[in-house]
Scaffold this motif. Sequence first.
Motif, PDB file in Angstrom:
ATOM      1  N   GLY A 275       0.801  -1.220   0.000  1.00  0.00           N
ATOM      2  CA  GLY A 275       0.000   0.000   0.000  1.00  0.00           C
ATOM      3  C   GLY A 275       0.833   1.269   0.000  1.00  0.00           C
ATOM      4  N   ASP A 276       2.126   1.161   0.368  1.00  0.00           N
ATOM      5  CA  ASP A 276       2.988   2.347   0.318  1.00  0.00           C
ATOM      6  C   ASP A 276       3.026   2.886  -1.107  1.00  0.00           C
ATOM      7  N   GLU A 277       3.120   4.197  -1.230  1.00  0.00           N
ATOM      8  CA  GLU A 277       3.233   4.856  -2.532  1.00  0.00           C
ATOM      9  C   GLU A 277       4.513   5.668  -2.547  1.00  0.00           C
ATOM     10  N   LEU A 278       5.278   5.535  -3.629  1.00  0.00           N
ATOM     11  CA  LEU A 278       6.535   6.250  -3.771  1.00  0.00           C
ATOM     12  C   LEU A 278       6.944   6.278  -5.236  1.00  0.00           C
ATOM     13  N   PRO A 279       7.856   7.175  -5.616  1.00  0.00           N
ATOM     14  CA  PRO A 279       8.329   7.193  -6.994  1.00  0.00           C
ATOM     15  C   PRO A 279       9.006   5.861  -7.339  1.00  0.00           C
ATOM     16  N   PHE A 280       8.788   5.393  -8.550  1.00  0.00           N
ATOM     17  CA  PHE A 280       9.337   4.103  -8.952  1.00  0.00           C
ATOM     18  C   PHE A 280      10.845   4.029  -8.734  1.00  0.00           C
ATOM     19  N   LEU A 281      11.580   5.062  -9.127  1.00  0.00           N
ATOM     20  CA  LEU A 281      13.037   4.995  -8.999  1.00  0.00           C
ATOM     21  C   LEU A 281      13.492   5.009  -7.544  1.00  0.00           C
ATOM     22  N   THR A 282      12.698   5.542  -6.644  1.00  0.00           N
ATOM     23  CA  THR A 282      13.006   5.447  -5.217  1.00  0.00           C
ATOM     24  C   THR A 282      12.887   4.004  -4.765  1.00  0.00           C
ATOM     25  N   PHE A 283      11.835   3.336  -5.220  1.00  0.00           N
ATOM     26  CA  PHE A 283      11.670   1.912  -4.912  1.00  0.00           C
ATOM     27  C   PHE A 283      12.815   1.105  -5.519  1.00  0.00           C
ATOM     28  N   ALA A 284      13.139   1.364  -6.789  1.00  0.00           N
ATOM     29  CA  ALA A 284      14.217   0.630  -7.457  1.00  0.00           C
ATOM     30  C   ALA A 284      15.544   0.818  -6.727  1.00  0.00           C
ATOM     31  N   ALA A 285      15.817   2.029  -6.264  1.00  0.00           N
ATOM     32  CA  ALA A 285      17.052   2.298  -5.525  1.00  0.00           C
ATOM     33  C   ALA A 285      17.082   1.540  -4.206  1.00  0.00           C
ATOM     34  N   ALA A 286      15.939   1.426  -3.542  1.00  0.00           N
ATOM     35  CA  ALA A 286      15.878   0.662  -2.300  1.00  0.00           C
ATOM     36  C   ALA A 286      16.141  -0.814  -2.566  1.00  0.00           C
ATOM     37  N   VAL A 287      15.564  -1.352  -3.614  1.00  0.00           N
ATOM     38  CA  VAL A 287      15.813  -2.749  -3.985  1.00  0.00           C
ATOM     39  C   VAL A 287      17.297  -2.948  -4.278  1.00  0.00           C
ATOM     40  N   GLN A 288      17.868  -2.034  -5.023  1.00  0.00           N
ATOM     41  CA  GLN A 288      19.282  -2.128  -5.383  1.00  0.00           C
ATOM     42  C   GLN A 288      20.173  -2.129  -4.139  1.00  0.00           C
ATOM     43  N   SER A 289      19.967  -1.156  -3.252  1.00  0.00           N
ATOM     44  CA  SER A 289      20.878  -0.993  -2.119  1.00  0.00           C
ATOM     45  C   SER A 289      20.622  -1.987  -0.984  1.00  0.00           C
ATOM     46  N   ARG A 290      19.388  -2.425  -0.830  1.00  0.00           N
ATOM     47  CA  ARG A 290      19.070  -3.285   0.315  1.00  0.00           C
ATOM     48  C   ARG A 290      18.990  -4.768  -0.021  1.00  0.00           C
ATOM     49  N   ILE A 291      18.890  -5.087  -1.315  1.00  0.00           N
ATOM     50  CA  ILE A 291      18.784  -6.497  -1.702  1.00  0.00           C
ATOM     51  C   ILE A 291      19.866  -6.887  -2.703  1.00  0.00           C
ATOM     52  N   LEU A 292      19.914  -6.196  -3.843  1.00  0.00           N
ATOM     53  CA  LEU A 292      20.803  -6.635  -4.913  1.00  0.00           C
ATOM     54  C   LEU A 292      22.284  -6.440  -4.582  1.00  0.00           C
ATOM     55  N   LEU A 293      22.669  -5.258  -4.138  1.00  0.00           N
ATOM     56  CA  LEU A 293      24.085  -5.019  -3.817  1.00  0.00           C
ATOM     57  C   LEU A 293      24.608  -5.912  -2.699  1.00  0.00           C
ATOM     58  N   PRO A 294      23.850  -6.123  -1.624  1.00  0.00           N
ATOM     59  CA  PRO A 294      24.345  -6.997  -0.556  1.00  0.00           C
ATOM     60  C   PRO A 294      24.251  -8.493  -0.898  1.00  0.00           C
ATOM     61  N   GLY A 295      23.740  -8.839  -2.084  1.00  0.00           N
ATOM     62  CA  GLY A 295      23.667 -10.242  -2.478  1.00  0.00           C
ATOM     63  C   GLY A 295      22.482 -10.993  -1.898  1.00  0.00           C
ATOM     64  N   GLY A 296      21.381 -10.304  -1.639  1.00  0.00           N
ATOM     65  CA  GLY A 296      20.226 -10.939  -1.030  1.00  0.00           C
ATOM     66  C   GLY A 296      19.192 -11.487  -1.991  1.00  0.00           C
ATOM     67  N   ARG A 297      19.400 -11.316  -3.275  1.00  0.00           N
ATOM     68  CA  ARG A 297      18.385 -11.744  -4.236  1.00  0.00           C
ATOM     69  C   ARG A 297      18.116 -13.240  -4.189  1.00  0.00           C
ATOM     70  N   THR A 298      19.145 -14.067  -4.174  1.00  0.00           N
ATOM     71  CA  THR A 298      18.915 -15.511  -4.240  1.00  0.00           C
ATOM     72  C   THR A 298      18.185 -16.048  -3.013  1.00  0.00           C
ATOM     73  N   ALA A 299      18.332 -15.384  -1.870  1.00  0.00           N
ATOM     74  CA  ALA A 299      17.594 -15.813  -0.677  1.00  0.00           C
ATOM     75  C   ALA A 299      16.097 -15.593  -0.865  1.00  0.00           C
ATOM     76  N   ILE A 300      15.726 -14.627  -1.683  1.00  0.00           N
ATOM     77  CA  ILE A 300      14.319 -14.328  -1.928  1.00  0.00           C
ATOM     78  C   ILE A 300      13.766 -15.186  -3.059  1.00  0.00           C
ATOM     79  N   CYS A 301      14.480 -15.229  -4.181  1.00  0.00           N
ATOM     80  CA  CYS A 301      13.898 -15.862  -5.371  1.00  0.00           C
ATOM     81  C   CYS A 301      14.872 -16.772  -6.125  1.00  0.00           C
ATOM     82  N   GLY A 302      15.838 -17.311  -5.431  1.00  0.00           N
ATOM     83  CA  GLY A 302      16.832 -18.171  -6.081  1.00  0.00           C
ATOM     84  C   GLY A 302      16.260 -19.421  -6.726  1.00  0.00           C
TER      85      GLY A 302
END
Length: 123
Positions: free
Chosen positions: A76-103
């Motif tokens: 339900g949160d609303e935010l600019p798409f690139l703000t969301f994308a940046a959060a995904v990048q810095s909090r999941i992709l850069l630290p290597g957390g993607r495979t734990a979610i959807c490997g």
Amino acid sequence: MCLAYYQGKGYSPAFTQAADELLPRLMEENPIVQLTVAADVLCAACPNRRGNECSGTGNASRYDRAVLERCGLREGDELPFLTFAAAVQSRILLPGGRTAICGGCQWNELCGGPGRWAELEEL
């Protein structure tokens, strides 16, 4: 998060066309998006969509919840798409957390490296 690695492959030609049209709009226009764990605009052309649900493996909602949790966001949160994308990048992709979610995803072999948002900084 999937859009970080999207390469023009999809469940059907209609899904691929819809994703090919949506991604540039999101990146260029940076619209306000509302976060959901149900079927969303990207799912609109997916052949597995049944109303607001996925008739596939059922993993999509689980993946969505995990992404939101790791990014400190809620459905339900609303935010600019690139703000969301940046959060995904810095909090999941850069630290290597993607495979734990959807490997275990069927598309996993397409996803690797920093993704298309590597240059984004969390706002």
